[in-house]
Structures are given as C-alpha cells and as structure tokens.
Design a protein around this motif. Structure first.
Motif, short mmCIF file in Angstrom:
data_model
loop_
_atom_site.label_atom_id
_atom_site.label_comp_id
_atom_site.label_asym_id
_atom_site.label_seq_id
_atom_site.Cartn_x
_atom_site.Cartn_y
_atom_site.Cartn_z
N ARG A 63 0.84 -1.21 0.00
CA ARG A 63 0.00 0.00 0.00
C ARG A 63 0.87 1.26 0.00
O ARG A 63 0.56 2.24 -0.67
CB ARG A 63 -0.88 -0.06 1.26
N HIS A 64 1.96 1.22 0.75
CA HIS A 64 2.76 2.43 0.92
C HIS A 64 3.89 2.56 -0.11
O HIS A 64 4.61 3.55 -0.08
CB HIS A 64 3.32 2.48 2.34
N THR A 65 4.06 1.57 -0.99
CA THR A 65 5.06 1.73 -2.06
C THR A 65 4.46 2.41 -3.28
O THR A 65 5.15 2.63 -4.27
CB THR A 65 5.64 0.36 -2.48
N GLN A 66 3.18 2.75 -3.20
CA GLN A 66 2.56 3.44 -4.34
C GLN A 66 3.10 4.86 -4.45
O GLN A 66 3.75 5.38 -3.54
CB GLN A 66 1.04 3.44 -4.18
N TYR A 67 2.77 5.51 -5.56
CA TYR A 67 3.32 6.83 -5.87
C TYR A 67 3.14 7.80 -4.70
O TYR A 67 2.07 7.94 -4.14
CB TYR A 67 2.61 7.39 -7.11
N PHE A 68 4.25 8.46 -4.37
CA PHE A 68 4.19 9.49 -3.32
C PHE A 68 5.23 10.55 -3.62
O PHE A 68 6.39 10.25 -3.89
CB PHE A 68 4.46 8.89 -1.94
N SER A 69 4.80 11.80 -3.56
CA SER A 69 5.74 12.90 -3.81
C SER A 69 5.24 14.14 -3.09
O SER A 69 4.11 14.57 -3.30
CB SER A 69 5.87 13.17 -5.31
N THR A 70 6.07 14.69 -2.26
CA THR A 70 5.77 15.98 -1.62
C THR A 70 7.09 16.58 -1.14
O THR A 70 8.15 15.94 -1.26
CB THR A 70 4.78 15.81 -0.45
N THR A 71 7.06 17.79 -0.61
CA THR A 71 8.28 18.40 -0.07
C THR A 71 8.76 17.57 1.12
O THR A 71 7.97 17.25 2.00
CB THR A 71 8.00 19.84 0.38
N VAL A 72 10.04 17.23 1.12
CA VAL A 72 10.56 16.29 2.12
C VAL A 72 10.24 16.68 3.57
O VAL A 72 9.78 15.83 4.35
CB VAL A 72 12.08 16.10 1.93
N PRO A 73 10.44 17.94 4.00
CA PRO A 73 10.15 18.26 5.40
C PRO A 73 8.69 18.03 5.80
O PRO A 73 8.40 17.83 6.98
CB PRO A 73 10.52 19.76 5.50
N CYS A 74 7.79 18.09 4.81
CA CYS A 74 6.36 17.92 5.11
C CYS A 74 5.92 16.46 5.06
O CYS A 74 4.80 16.13 5.47
CB CYS A 74 5.51 18.73 4.12
N ALA A 75 6.79 15.57 4.55
CA ALA A 75 6.39 14.17 4.34
C ALA A 75 6.10 13.46 5.65
O ALA A 75 5.20 12.62 5.73
CB ALA A 75 7.49 13.43 3.58
N SER A 76 6.86 13.79 6.71
CA SER A 76 6.68 13.05 7.97
C SER A 76 5.31 13.31 8.59
O SER A 76 4.79 12.46 9.32
CB SER A 76 7.80 13.41 8.96
#
Length: 273
Positions: A63-76
């Motif tokens: 489920r979590h290996t699907q496409y994901f992209s955002t600004t790194v500091p906001c990812a957590s």
C-alpha cells in the motif's frame, strides 16, 4: 497541550524511528513511484509493530510503495497520519483501507505547494543570501552557517510534523470512524486527490504542435491555435487518459515511458511537434 499527549512510550519510539528512516525517502526515487519506496521503508516500524500477520504486513507495505511525492520536510506529517490509520486498521474490523491512500494523495499536493514555497522559495534564498554576504566578507564559516540555517528548521519540521501527524490521526480518525464520517472524509479526499492529479496534468504534460497549413508561403491555418480554440490542453489531457487506459490494461509503466519517448522523437522528426 503537549503534542505527545495520548501517545504511548512505544509509539513515541516508533515515531522517532520513522523520523530517522524518512531521511531516505528519495534515496530510491524513480519515475514510477517517486518517493513511494522510501515512504514504505519509513512506515515499516509501525507496520511490524501493529500487524502480527505476515499477510497484513505485506499488504501494508504494498500500500505504501505506491506513488508518493511531496516536499521532504512535510512528508513526515503525512507519514504520521498514515501510521495512525494503519493502527486503526490493525485494531478495527472492516476498516476502509482505501481511505489510507486517499488521505495520502489528498495531502501530498497541498503540502508540496506550501513546503516548496516556504523551504525552497523563501527560506533557502534567505539562508543563501546571508551566507553569500558572509562569504563576500571573507568569513570561512559561511557554508556551515548556510547549512545550519537551512537544515535546523527543516529537521525540526520533519520531527515535530511526524509527531503532530500521528497525534492528530490518533485523535480524529477514531472519532470520524465512530461518527460514521470516515466515508465522507475518504470520498472528499479522493475528489481532492483527483483534482490535484488534474492540476499536475495541465502543468506537467506539454504538447505544442508546429503543424500548420500554408499557401504561397503564407500561413493559412495553425493547428495549435485551432486545438486551443476547441479545448486548451486537449492533447495533454488525451495523452494522460491514454496512459491511464494502458495502465488499466496492465501495460507496464516502463513500456509506456519508452513509448512516449519514441512518439516524441517521431513527431519531432516529422516536424509535427
């Protein structure tokens, strides 16, 4: 109110592990899943802790290996929310697992907009400006000052964003589920996610044809102008829908990428685009 209020000691450890693992989010970046591999790696402490069944762990990792992209500091922050939803899924029968990716997709676009503007557009420029002035004055510590100025807010946002996401998720996802509002939230998040994908299509898929019809050296008709008058961005939209159709027919993403590259070369050689 403390951010960690209501979070157990074990869960705090899991959030810290997620924070350290989030440093690798774009280590395995690729055009298919972008940061999906790193996102899944960051979620592994939660997945291994919450799920006792091997099959459930595999499903969560997939489920979590699907496409994901955002600004790194906001990812957590998104990781924290996703982790709290995985906890709910492990504890409640009939939890809608589709809601986890729907929430992720709906959040990554808006947070990327805020994060890119704040960290790359503003704070990086301010930090670099100060460091350049110090360097021009002969200060040898200028590069170190730049790294400290830029990275301290970056890592603080990562750390406390993860805690905030997990804390908010634990409190509100459970209430939404108890009130029966989780379905509305999932639907709203799915719609927002589709809007974000649509916005990405018009801004990232480009096609401008140079094809025109002339007579006696005078251009009579520009195909691009006609296409724009019918529906601006119609070709990028059709290309996107075509790729979606091919994906639906189980055509591999790598094949589609090479196909688009080959099509671009052919259209360029024919002087169509």
């Amino acid at each position: 109110m403390k951010l960690t209020e209501g979070i157990s000691k074990d869960e705090k450890k899991l959030v810290r592990k997620m924070f350290w693992r989030s440093m690798t989010m774009y280590a395995s970046v690729n055009p298919v899943t972008m940061g999906g591999g790193g996102f899944s790696y960051s979620m592994m402490p939660f997945i291994n802790h919450f799920y006792k069944n091997e099959e459930d762990r595999v499903a969560a990792l997939e489920r979590h290996t699907q496409y994901f992209s955002t600004t790194v500091p906001c990812a957590s922050f998104i990781m924290g929310i996703a982790a709290s939803m995985e906890k709910e899924n492990s504890e409640k029968e009939g939890f809608d697992v589709e809601s986890i990716n729907a929430i992720k997709t709906s959040l990554m676009g808006p947070l990327a907009g805020i994060g890119d503007s704040l960290f790359w557009g503003v704070w990086r420029v301010v930090s670099a400006g100060l460091a350049i002035n110090l360097a021009n004055a002969g200060n040898v510590l200028a590069p170190i000052i730049f790294l400290i100025m830029f990275n301290v807010p970056n890592y603080l946002t990562r750390y406390y964003g993860g805690i905030l996401g997990y804390s908010l998720g634990s409190k509100y996802i459970e209430k939404l589920y108890a009130n029966g509002l989780i379905e509305i939230l999932t639907k709203a998040a799915s719609i927002l996610g589709l809007i974000m994908v649509g916005a990405m299509t018009i801004s990232m898929v480009k096609f401008n044809t140079t094809l025109s019809f002339s007579m006696k050296g005078e251009e009579l008709m520009s195909v691009q102008e006609i296409l724009d008058s019918i529906f601006k961005g119609i070709i990028p939209l059709l290309v996107t829908l075509g790729c979606f159709k091919l994906l639906d027919k189980k055509v591999g993403i790598i094949k589609i990428i090479f196909g688009i590259v080959a099509l671009g070369i052919i259209l360029s050689l024919l002087k169509i685009a």
